[in-house]
Scaffold this motif. Structure first.
Motif, PDB file in Angstrom:
ATOM      1  N   LEU A 169       0.803  -1.229   0.000  1.00 60.27           N
ATOM      2  CA  LEU A 169       0.000   0.000   0.000  1.00 60.27           C
ATOM      3  C   LEU A 169       0.835   1.277   0.000  1.00 60.27           C
ATOM      4  CD1 LEU A 169      -2.736  -1.162   2.545  1.00 60.27           C
ATOM      5  CD2 LEU A 169      -3.037  -0.781   0.083  1.00 60.27           C
ATOM      6  N   TRP A 170       2.096   1.185   0.369  1.00 56.95           N
ATOM      7  CA  TRP A 170       2.925   2.389   0.487  1.00 56.95           C
ATOM      8  C   TRP A 170       2.958   3.228  -0.796  1.00 56.95           C
ATOM      9  CZ3 TRP A 170       4.557   4.763   4.669  1.00 56.95           C
ATOM     10  CH2 TRP A 170       5.505   5.782   4.528  1.00 56.95           C
ATOM     11  N   PRO A 171       3.067   2.637  -1.969  1.00 58.34           N
ATOM     12  CA  PRO A 171       3.109   3.467  -3.194  1.00 58.34           C
ATOM     13  C   PRO A 171       1.869   4.340  -3.381  1.00 58.34           C
ATOM     14  CG  PRO A 171       3.880   1.244  -3.657  1.00 58.34           C
ATOM     15  CD  PRO A 171       3.307   1.216  -2.276  1.00 58.34           C
ATOM     16  N   TYR A 172       0.760   3.981  -2.738  1.00 59.82           N
ATOM     17  CA  TYR A 172      -0.466   4.781  -2.887  1.00 59.82           C
ATOM     18  C   TYR A 172      -0.484   5.978  -1.931  1.00 59.82           C
ATOM     19  CZ  TYR A 172      -2.403   0.699  -5.346  1.00 59.82           C
ATOM     20  OH  TYR A 172      -2.626  -0.318  -6.228  1.00 59.82           O
ATOM     21  N   GLN A 173       0.412   5.972  -0.933  1.00 68.35           N
ATOM     22  CA  GLN A 173       0.347   6.986   0.119  1.00 68.35           C
ATOM     23  C   GLN A 173       0.621   8.396  -0.417  1.00 68.35           C
ATOM     24  OE1 GLN A 173       3.040   8.774   1.659  1.00 68.35           O
ATOM     25  NE2 GLN A 173       1.795   9.657   3.314  1.00 68.35           N
ATOM     26  N   ALA A 174       1.517   8.507  -1.371  1.00 68.15           N
ATOM     27  CA  ALA A 174       1.911   9.834  -1.862  1.00 68.15           C
ATOM     28  C   ALA A 174       0.737  10.598  -2.464  1.00 68.15           C
ATOM     29  CB  ALA A 174       3.029   9.682  -2.894  1.00 68.15           C
ATOM     30  N   GLU A 175      -0.223   9.878  -3.018  1.00 71.64           N
ATOM     31  CA  GLU A 175      -1.368  10.541  -3.646  1.00 71.64           C
ATOM     32  C   GLU A 175      -2.212  11.301  -2.626  1.00 71.64           C
ATOM     33  OE1 GLU A 175      -2.868   7.896  -6.694  1.00 71.64           O
ATOM     34  OE2 GLU A 175      -4.753   9.021  -6.752  1.00 71.64           O
ATOM     35  N   LEU A 176      -2.137  10.903  -1.358  1.00 73.09           N
ATOM     36  CA  LEU A 176      -2.896  11.581  -0.310  1.00 73.09           C
ATOM     37  C   LEU A 176      -2.409  13.004  -0.071  1.00 73.09           C
ATOM     38  CD1 LEU A 176      -3.043   8.630   2.247  1.00 73.09           C
ATOM     39  CD2 LEU A 176      -5.031   9.693   1.170  1.00 73.09           C
ATOM     40  N   VAL A 177      -1.172  13.274  -0.407  1.00 70.01           N
ATOM     41  CA  VAL A 177      -0.628  14.622  -0.181  1.00 70.01           C
ATOM     42  C   VAL A 177      -0.188  15.253  -1.500  1.00 70.01           C
ATOM     43  CG1 VAL A 177       0.051  14.243   2.199  1.00 70.01           C
ATOM     44  CG2 VAL A 177       1.606  13.562   0.386  1.00 70.01           C
ATOM     45  N   LYS A 178      -0.748  14.756  -2.601  1.00 69.28           N
ATOM     46  CA  LYS A 178      -0.428  15.319  -3.918  1.00 69.28           C
ATOM     47  C   LYS A 178      -1.307  16.545  -4.172  1.00 69.28           C
ATOM     48  CE  LYS A 178      -0.101  14.151  -8.805  1.00 69.28           C
ATOM     49  NZ  LYS A 178       1.229  14.788  -8.867  1.00 69.28           N
ATOM     50  N   CYS A 179      -0.716  17.597  -4.666  1.00 66.41           N
ATOM     51  CA  CYS A 179      -1.451  18.844  -4.889  1.00 66.41           C
ATOM     52  C   CYS A 179      -1.872  18.968  -6.353  1.00 66.41           C
ATOM     53  CB  CYS A 179      -0.567  20.030  -4.495  1.00 66.41           C
ATOM     54  SG  CYS A 179      -1.433  21.602  -4.577  1.00 66.41           S
ATOM     55  N   GLY A 180      -3.125  19.254  -6.579  1.00 64.83           N
ATOM     56  CA  GLY A 180      -3.632  19.466  -7.925  1.00 64.83           C
ATOM     57  C   GLY A 180      -4.089  20.899  -8.114  1.00 64.83           C
ATOM     58  N   ALA A 181      -4.548  21.196  -9.329  1.00 59.27           N
ATOM     59  CA  ALA A 181      -4.956  22.567  -9.652  1.00 59.27           C
ATOM     60  C   ALA A 181      -6.136  23.013  -8.791  1.00 59.27           C
ATOM     61  CB  ALA A 181      -5.328  22.642 -11.133  1.00 59.27           C
ATOM     62  N   VAL A 182      -7.080  22.113  -8.534  1.00 59.83           N
ATOM     63  CA  VAL A 182      -8.242  22.478  -7.719  1.00 59.83           C
ATOM     64  C   VAL A 182      -7.816  22.753  -6.274  1.00 59.83           C
ATOM     65  CG1 VAL A 182     -10.423  21.636  -6.772  1.00 59.83           C
ATOM     66  CG2 VAL A 182      -9.883  21.263  -9.179  1.00 59.83           C
ATOM     67  N   ASP A 183      -6.870  21.959  -5.766  1.00 65.11           N
ATOM     68  CA  ASP A 183      -6.363  22.205  -4.406  1.00 65.11           C
ATOM     69  C   ASP A 183      -5.781  23.617  -4.293  1.00 65.11           C
ATOM     70  OD1 ASP A 183      -6.753  19.503  -3.243  1.00 65.11           O
ATOM     71  OD2 ASP A 183      -5.310  18.931  -4.767  1.00 65.11           O
ATOM     72  N   LEU A 184      -4.998  23.981  -5.285  1.00 63.69           N
ATOM     73  CA  LEU A 184      -4.370  25.311  -5.258  1.00 63.69           C
ATOM     74  C   LEU A 184      -5.417  26.415  -5.354  1.00 63.69           C
ATOM     75  CD1 LEU A 184      -1.187  24.834  -7.490  1.00 63.69           C
ATOM     76  CD2 LEU A 184      -1.314  25.116  -5.006  1.00 63.69           C
ATOM     77  N   SER A 185      -6.409  26.218  -6.235  1.00 65.97           N
ATOM     78  CA  SER A 185      -7.460  27.213  -6.395  1.00 65.97           C
ATOM     79  C   SER A 185      -8.220  27.421  -5.085  1.00 65.97           C
ATOM     80  CB  SER A 185      -8.433  26.766  -7.504  1.00 65.97           C
ATOM     81  OG  SER A 185      -9.583  27.578  -7.525  1.00 65.97           O
ATOM     82  N   MET A 186      -8.562  26.336  -4.432  1.00 71.16           N
ATOM     83  CA  MET A 186      -9.307  26.431  -3.181  1.00 71.16           C
ATOM     84  C   MET A 186      -8.437  26.949  -2.036  1.00 71.16           C
ATOM     85  SD  MET A 186     -12.513  25.631  -3.623  1.00 71.16           S
ATOM     86  CE  MET A 186     -12.266  26.694  -5.038  1.00 71.16           C
ATOM     87  N   ALA A 187      -7.152  26.587  -2.047  1.00 71.40           N
ATOM     88  CA  ALA A 187      -6.239  27.113  -1.017  1.00 71.40           C
ATOM     89  C   ALA A 187      -6.085  28.620  -1.169  1.00 71.40           C
ATOM     90  CB  ALA A 187      -4.889  26.408  -1.114  1.00 71.40           C
ATOM     91  N   ASP A 188      -5.950  29.081  -2.410  1.00 74.71           N
ATOM     92  CA  ASP A 188      -5.811  30.525  -2.657  1.00 74.71           C
ATOM     93  C   ASP A 188      -7.052  31.292  -2.209  1.00 74.71           C
ATOM     94  OD1 ASP A 188      -3.324  30.136  -3.714  1.00 74.71           O
ATOM     95  OD2 ASP A 188      -3.969  30.162  -5.808  1.00 74.71           O
TER      96      ASP A 188
END
Length: 303
Positions: A213-232
């Motif tokens: 399962l470890w290879p899937y963990q990074a996706e939990l903290v991956k930043c996408g365009a929508v994340d940035l838009s909502m964070a801004d």
């Protein structure tokens, strides 16, 4: 009894003591649903779908463990954890539908299915925006413990920061959810340590699940365009803001267990697209086929 309902009898008719009101027909009752200025409605809907789908699919995987846990107490615990996440999913799906009704599947005329249920039961796999960790097929008890630990550590850090969201629905969901997911994290961490320090067989199974399962963990903290838009906009959070905290908690659990951090790298996407973009494993389609079969067969049904 003078009161009309048992709840009025308990709380003297003051419904404000319930986090989301007592009207269970409206999941957002009692929450300010006013849209925040300068927020793109479609982005808010997509952001809520990501949060909701993570919780919904993880809830479904946890509920598959009903009657399969090693002890009755853990059986009940897993069912309760699933219900916690299902509650978060329902509110967030309702928020997504309210923000942008265009995301809600079109159902036959006269269907009584509410928007949040339409989003849960009438979307295809490529329309789900969950991370792939939550959808992979279940394994043994060690597998569900590792998956829950990886998921709950990251989700708790996210919800902790979303309590300050400018969107009142997200803020309310986070305020309640951070308490729930804190328990999920601590419960799975305790079991992780128990299995790691248990028998040779339990430790072997735990390490095998962690490696898978470890290879899937990074996706939990991956930043996408929508994340940035909502964070801004002050509505969401950039995952990079809490990635370090996630690593620190996982390192603490691994150290307490005497288990080394896996060396496997993150699971690659497809042409740069991941779960948040609608790219999933075959397991999600199979799981949805089972989860959605009754609703799809009776789109005008009442539950």
């Amino acid at each position: 009894m003078a009161d009309d309902t048992a709840y009025e009898g308990l709380f003297g008719g003051d419904s404000s003591q319930w986090a989301f009101g007592t009207d269970f027909e409206d999941p957002l009752a009692g929450v300010d649903t006013t849209m925040v200025d300068d927020v793109v409605a479609d982005d808010l809907a997509l952001y809520c779908l990501g949060l909701a789908d993570d919780a919904l699919i993880m809830s479904q995987r946890l509920s598959e463990w009903c009657s399969r846990a090693p002890e009755m107490e853990d059986d009940v615990a897993l069912a309760n954890l699933a219900l916690d996440l299902l509650g978060q999913a329902r509110l967030l799906l309702a928020r997504a539908a309210a923000a942008s009704p265009s995301v809600v599947p079109v159902l036959p005329e006269g269907s009584p299915v509410p928007p949040e249920d339409a989003l849960a039961f009438f979307r295809s796999a490529d329309q789900f925006r969950n991370v792939r960790l939550v959808e992979v097929p279940g394994g043994d008890f060690a597998h569900i413990i590792v998956r829950l630990l990886l998921f709950s550590v990251a989700r708790r850090e996210l919800l902790e920061r979303l309590r300050g969201s400018r969107d009142q629905v997200i803020s309310a969901v986070a305020a309640r959810g951070v308490k729930e997911v804190s328990y999920h994290r601590d419960w799975s961490a305790r079991w992780f340590v128990v299995l790691a320090r248990g028998t040779t067989r339990s430790r072997r199974r735990l390490i095998a699940a962690l490696d898978e399962l470890w290879p899937y963990q990074a996706e939990l903290v991956k930043c996408g365009a929508v994340d940035l838009s909502m964070a801004d906009a002050g509505v969401g959070v950039d995952p990079s803001a809490y990635a370090g905290a996630v690593d620190a908690v996982l390192d603490q659990v691994l150290a307490a267990s005497g288990v080394e951090r896996p060396s496997r790298g993150p699971l690659a996407g497809v042409d740069g697209r991941f779960g948040r973009d609608g790219v999933h494993t075959e397991a999600l389609s199979l799981m949805l086929a089972e989860m959605q079969v009754v609703a799809r067969a009776h789109p005008r049904g009442r539950w």
